[in-house]
Design an enzyme around this catalytic site. Sequence first.
Site, short mmCIF file in Angstrom:
data_model
loop_
_atom_site.label_atom_id
_atom_site.label_comp_id
_atom_site.label_asym_id
_atom_site.label_seq_id
_atom_site.Cartn_x
_atom_site.Cartn_y
_atom_site.Cartn_z
N ASP A 110 0.84 -1.20 0.00
CA ASP A 110 0.00 0.00 0.00
C ASP A 110 0.87 1.25 0.00
O ASP A 110 2.03 1.21 0.43
CB ASP A 110 -0.88 0.03 1.25
CG ASP A 110 -1.88 -1.11 1.28
OD1 ASP A 110 -2.18 -1.65 0.20
OD2 ASP A 110 -2.34 -1.46 2.38
N1 URA Z 1 -1.33 -5.91 3.94
C1 URA Z 1 -1.81 -4.64 3.93
O1 URA Z 1 -2.85 -4.36 4.53
N2 URA Z 1 -1.11 -3.70 3.26
C2 URA Z 1 0.06 -3.95 2.63
O2 URA Z 1 0.67 -3.04 2.05
C3 URA Z 1 0.56 -5.25 2.66
C4 URA Z 1 -0.15 -6.23 3.31
#
Ligand code: URA
Length: 242
Positions: A110
């Site tokens: 993310d």
């Molecule tokens: N899980 C999440 O919620 N975000 C990420 O970036 C990776 C795994």
Amino acid sequence: MRLDDLLFSQGFGTRRQCTGRVQLGQVALEGAVCTDPARDVDPEGLAFSVEGEPWVWQERAYLMLHKPAGYECSHRPGAWPSVYTLLPAPLRRRPGAGKLNGVQAVGRLDQDTTGLLLLSDDGAFIHRMNSPRRHVPKVYEVTLKHPMDEAQCGRLTAGVRLDDEPRPVRAAAAERVAERHLRLTLTEGKYHQVKRMVAAVGNRVEALHRSRIGALELTPDLAPGRWRWLSPQDLAALAPVA
Ligand code: URA
């Protein structure tokens, strides 16, 4: 291999641009400028420089990036800059087999997640690393809004329900490192998986950092925003899964 073909294979532009670069004296081989685009070179382990920038020939590119917060893992990002802008242009332009062009991220993090991101132009490698059947463990350091108790932690490994998942989703391991620090190991890569799992047990992710993929750890000397080639030892560490 011709020198201009070698440059082309490493992402230094179109064939014509690569020929021009050599003719303009921008390319040095083992420290000596070479202006002959047809010069026959052995690519294996060849050290060269383009406009003073040193490179070593790599048939396929395998690298790790310390992803900083505020970057999207997309070539066409929305509100934030792309992680690909953190890489030198040749890595983004390497001609690839099939549809691949330049290196691609192995899975996504993310925008606000930091940590270990692998990139490669080897489609088979990316596919193997991402395949849900291989269960490649990924370790996340999770900073929580509220203290996590043993019961919440146990639910993460027992399995929690996420809205669009037909079956409970489990963490391979969940360790309470401190009151608000959880170390979570996942073997799948579902959308926002850590955040959704933590929310499902009544807590909230304040910060998320990926520290490891398989046996490969993010090295402490790699500052946020920096990248490096994977060494043969790094690739060996990924070998059981890759
Ligand atoms: N899980 C999440 O919620 N975000 C990420 O970036 C990776 C795994």
